[in-house]
Design a protein around this motif. Structure first.
Motif, mmCIF file in Angstrom:
data_model
loop_
_atom_site.group_PDB
_atom_site.id
_atom_site.type_symbol
_atom_site.label_atom_id
_atom_site.label_comp_id
_atom_site.label_asym_id
_atom_site.label_seq_id
_atom_site.Cartn_x
_atom_site.Cartn_y
_atom_site.Cartn_z
ATOM 1 N N VAL A 264 19.303 111.580 35.161
ATOM 2 C CA VAL A 264 19.570 110.143 35.252
ATOM 3 C C VAL A 264 21.066 109.911 35.451
ATOM 4 O O VAL A 264 21.907 110.532 34.790
ATOM 5 N N GLY A 265 21.418 109.004 36.354
ATOM 6 C CA GLY A 265 22.816 108.651 36.566
ATOM 7 C C GLY A 265 23.390 107.940 35.352
ATOM 8 O O GLY A 265 22.761 107.032 34.802
ATOM 9 N N ILE A 266 24.577 108.356 34.923
ATOM 10 C CA ILE A 266 25.231 107.728 33.762
ATOM 11 C C ILE A 266 26.626 107.248 34.144
ATOM 12 O O ILE A 266 27.572 107.354 33.371
ATOM 13 N N ASN A 267 26.746 106.707 35.363
ATOM 14 C CA ASN A 267 28.007 106.127 35.820
ATOM 15 C C ASN A 267 28.562 105.185 34.743
ATOM 16 O O ASN A 267 27.831 104.347 34.212
ATOM 17 N N PRO A 268 29.854 105.309 34.382
ATOM 18 C CA PRO A 268 30.412 104.459 33.319
ATOM 19 C C PRO A 268 30.269 102.966 33.585
ATOM 20 O O PRO A 268 30.226 102.172 32.640
ATOM 21 N N THR A 269 30.192 102.572 34.872
ATOM 22 C CA THR A 269 30.049 101.155 35.183
ATOM 23 C C THR A 269 28.588 100.704 35.160
ATOM 24 O O THR A 269 28.299 99.551 35.484
ATOM 25 N N ARG A 270 27.678 101.616 34.789
ATOM 26 C CA ARG A 270 26.255 101.276 34.729
ATOM 27 C C ARG A 270 25.651 101.482 33.347
ATOM 28 O O ARG A 270 24.495 101.129 33.123
ATOM 29 N N ARG A 271 26.386 102.076 32.408
ATOM 30 C CA ARG A 271 25.747 102.550 31.189
ATOM 31 C C ARG A 271 25.764 101.531 30.061
ATOM 32 O O ARG A 271 25.568 101.881 28.885
ATOM 33 N N GLY A 272 25.952 100.270 30.373
ATOM 34 C CA GLY A 272 25.939 99.246 29.331
ATOM 35 C C GLY A 272 24.646 99.225 28.537
ATOM 36 O O GLY A 272 24.657 99.036 27.315
ATOM 37 N N ALA A 273 23.510 99.420 29.218
ATOM 38 C CA ALA A 273 22.234 99.407 28.508
ATOM 39 C C ALA A 273 22.158 100.533 27.489
ATOM 40 O O ALA A 273 21.634 100.348 26.376
ATOM 41 N N LEU A 274 22.672 101.706 27.844
ATOM 42 C CA LEU A 274 22.710 102.814 26.892
ATOM 43 C C LEU A 274 23.514 102.428 25.655
ATOM 44 O O LEU A 274 23.077 102.653 24.518
ATOM 45 N N ASP A 275 24.690 101.851 25.873
ATOM 46 C CA ASP A 275 25.555 101.509 24.752
ATOM 47 C C ASP A 275 24.945 100.401 23.891
ATOM 48 O O ASP A 275 25.093 100.411 22.661
ATOM 49 N N ILE A 276 24.249 99.469 24.510
ATOM 50 C CA ILE A 276 23.585 98.402 23.737
ATOM 51 C C ILE A 276 22.463 98.990 22.895
ATOM 52 O O ILE A 276 22.324 98.682 21.699
ATOM 53 N N LEU A 277 21.638 99.845 23.488
ATOM 54 C CA LEU A 277 20.541 100.453 22.732
ATOM 55 C C LEU A 277 21.072 101.323 21.599
ATOM 56 O O LEU A 277 20.512 101.329 20.489
ATOM 57 N N LEU A 278 22.147 102.068 21.847
ATOM 58 C CA LEU A 278 22.741 102.867 20.770
ATOM 59 C C LEU A 278 23.237 101.969 19.639
ATOM 60 O O LEU A 278 23.062 102.293 18.456
ATOM 61 N N ALA A 279 23.840 100.827 19.988
ATOM 62 C CA ALA A 279 24.307 99.892 18.964
ATOM 63 C C ALA A 279 23.142 99.300 18.172
ATOM 64 O O ALA A 279 23.310 98.929 16.992
ATOM 65 N N MET A 280 21.962 99.237 18.779
ATOM 66 C CA MET A 280 20.772 98.738 18.093
ATOM 67 C C MET A 280 20.101 99.823 17.246
ATOM 68 O O MET A 280 19.080 99.556 16.615
ATOM 69 N N GLY A 281 20.661 101.025 17.247
ATOM 70 C CA GLY A 281 20.130 102.100 16.425
ATOM 71 C C GLY A 281 19.222 103.068 17.141
ATOM 72 O O GLY A 281 18.590 103.921 16.501
ATOM 73 N N ALA A 282 19.133 102.988 18.462
ATOM 74 C CA ALA A 282 18.261 103.902 19.208
ATOM 75 C C ALA A 282 18.804 105.331 19.112
ATOM 76 O O ALA A 282 20.016 105.555 19.108
ATOM 77 N N HIS A 283 17.873 106.284 19.058
ATOM 78 C CA HIS A 283 18.231 107.697 18.981
ATOM 79 C C HIS A 283 18.187 108.284 20.399
ATOM 80 O O HIS A 283 17.137 108.701 20.878
ATOM 81 N N ILE A 284 19.329 108.275 21.074
ATOM 82 C CA ILE A 284 19.422 108.754 22.459
ATOM 83 C C ILE A 284 20.507 109.822 22.530
ATOM 84 O O ILE A 284 21.633 109.600 22.083
ATOM 85 N N GLU A 285 20.159 110.978 23.087
ATOM 86 C CA GLU A 285 21.111 112.058 23.276
ATOM 87 C C GLU A 285 21.302 112.305 24.771
ATOM 88 O O GLU A 285 20.340 112.301 25.542
ATOM 89 N N LEU A 286 22.563 112.538 25.166
ATOM 90 C CA LEU A 286 22.876 112.930 26.546
ATOM 91 C C LEU A 286 22.989 114.449 26.579
ATOM 92 O O LEU A 286 23.791 115.029 25.848
#
Length: 441
Positions: A264-286
């Motif tokens: 999955v592409g993790i371009n810094p200008t696209r990863r806002g959804a990742l950062d929001i989900l992490l802030a909500m407590g989601a367990h996501i590892e890159l």
């Protein structure tokens, strides 16, 4: 373009989320690969091209302008570039279907061509405002006119002698407007610079660089000098984070889920959804981070747990603008309140995504209050029910994955547009354990 209505209604009945899958190729990058590859000197070979209706509209437009393109075949496309002066006048208006990206970016490119053209689209696209792209192109000396009411499509573009470079400050953060100006700037006399009020996706700048076209980036400013050549390149397009977001949310919402999304592409200008989900407590590892064609890529492992409501930071809004339908579903399943502001752009997407999502969440028993520029959602039990996606692909997919946390089936009308961005959505959803059926099955 006409949309097949046979799968316009989906019924989602929950299920589980487990396994390892790949999502569709990145839509934004696929568009740009066709556009820039067509202008290149030489043959460009692309892997991972998204054969969704939006990207196919871009591909068809360039074929109409004399570019030989082979494929798509299992994600492979071969583009025989015609060079910067090689496009030919199309014989008919170019139909962009439902694709705002195609229309806005092509407006910039066509404003510099020595032939007239017209850009049109389906009913939804003809309702979307184009003034923000018409204004800077006019400032460059282009003749671009919106024929619809209040600056809406179709767009009629008349040839001009030449364009001039400009220094343009975007009034609203928009990667599409920025890209249109930069593509026009390829042909302009002098330097063209675009300054953003907040970061937006930078795929155009990265891809031009991958094709050997110099782009200067200085903080919030991107500049290029007109007149250089574009050289053919081989590209590998990563999986689309906007498509992956639906499965990230589905897995994150339900304890016991364990899903790996590969490449999955993790371009810094696209990863806002990742950062929001992490802030909500989601367990996501890159995992397995690497680079393909100038774009950062990773495998994303997500495991289910408890989510919590948050106030979404304003600086993440433009970095997650396409993923908010999925984020709203995560907020509905979270404990507590989620507040989004500074996102008025959502009201002029394929649907009014603020109102459409609010209406749908309310139909599923969730307290969702629309704001002028956002949404307030109080998480709670999600019930089954009937929702209308209003022909918006991302809304339809969001409600489909909401079923994983719902107490009953969710019936979704207006879902056929899913094919515009993720034609294999149902297959991938079923592969990870979701139970989603189309009406015609």
């Amino acid at each position: 373009m006409t949309t097949d209505k046979r799968d316009d209604r989906l019924t989602a009945r929950g299920g589980s989320v487990q396994g390892t899958v790949q999502v569709a190729g990145d839509k934004s990058i696929s568009h740009r690969a066709i556009m820039i590859g067509a202008l290149a000197d030489g043959v460009t070979r692309v892997e991972g091209f998204l054969a969704g209706e939006d990207c196919l509209a871009t591909l068809a437009a360039f074929r109409s302008m004399g570019v030989r393109i082979e494929g798509p075949d299992a994600g492979r496309v071969t583009i025989h570039g015609v060079g910067r002066e090689g496009l030919r006048a199309p014989e008919a208006p170019l139909d962009m279907g439902n694709s705002g990206t195609s229309m806005r970016l092509l407006a910039g490119l066509l404003a510099a061509q020595p032939f007239p053209s017209e850009l049109t689209g389906d009913e939804s696209l003809r309702r979307r405002p184009m003034g923000r792209v018409v204004s800077p192109l006019t400032s460059m000396g282009g003749q671009v006119a919106a024929l619809g009411e209040e600056g809406r499509p179709p767009l009629r573009i008349s040839p001009v002698g030449s364009l001039k470079g400009i220094n343009y400050e975007l009034p609203v953060a928009s990667a599409q407007v920025k890209s249109a100006i930069l593509l026009a700037g390829l042909y302009a006399d002098g330097e063209t610079c675009v300054t953003e009020p907040a970061p937006t996706r930078d795929h155009t700048e990265r891809m031009l660089s991958a094709f050997g076209y110099p782009v200067r980036r200085e903080g919030s400013r991107a500049c290029l000098q007109g007149g250089a050549r574009v050289q053919a390149a081989d590209l590998s397009i990563p999986g689309d984070l906007s498509s992956a977001a639906f499965f990230l949310v589905a897995a994150a919402m339900v304890p016991g889920s364990d899903l790996l999304l590969e490449g999955v592409g993790i371009n810094p200008t696209r990863r806002g959804a990742l950062d929001i989900l992490l802030a909500m407590g989601a367990h996501i590892e890159l995992q397995n981070e690497r680079t393909h064609g100038g774009e950062p890529v990773a495998d994303l492992r997500v495991r289910g747990g408890e989510l919590r409501g948050i106030e979404i930071p304003s600086h993440l809004v433009p970095l997650a603008i396409d993923e908010f339908p999925a984020i709203f579903v995560a907020a509905a399943a979270a404990e507590g309140r989620t507040v989004l502001r500074d996102a008025a752009e959502l009201r002029v997407k394929e649907s009014d995504r603020i109102q459409t999502m609010a209406d749908g969440l309310q139909a599923l028993g969730i307290a969702a209050v629309p704001l002028e520029d956002g949404l307030v959602i109080d998480g709670g039990p999600i019930s089954g029910g009937r929702v209308d996606a209003h022909g918006d692909h991302r809304v339809a997919m969001a409600f489909a994955v909401a079923s994983i946390a719902a107490s009953g089936p969710i019936s979704i009308s207006g879902a056929a547009a899913i094919r515009t961005s993720f034609p294999d959505f149902l297959e991938v959803a079923r592969a990870v354990g979701l139970r989603i059926e189309a009406e015609n099955e």
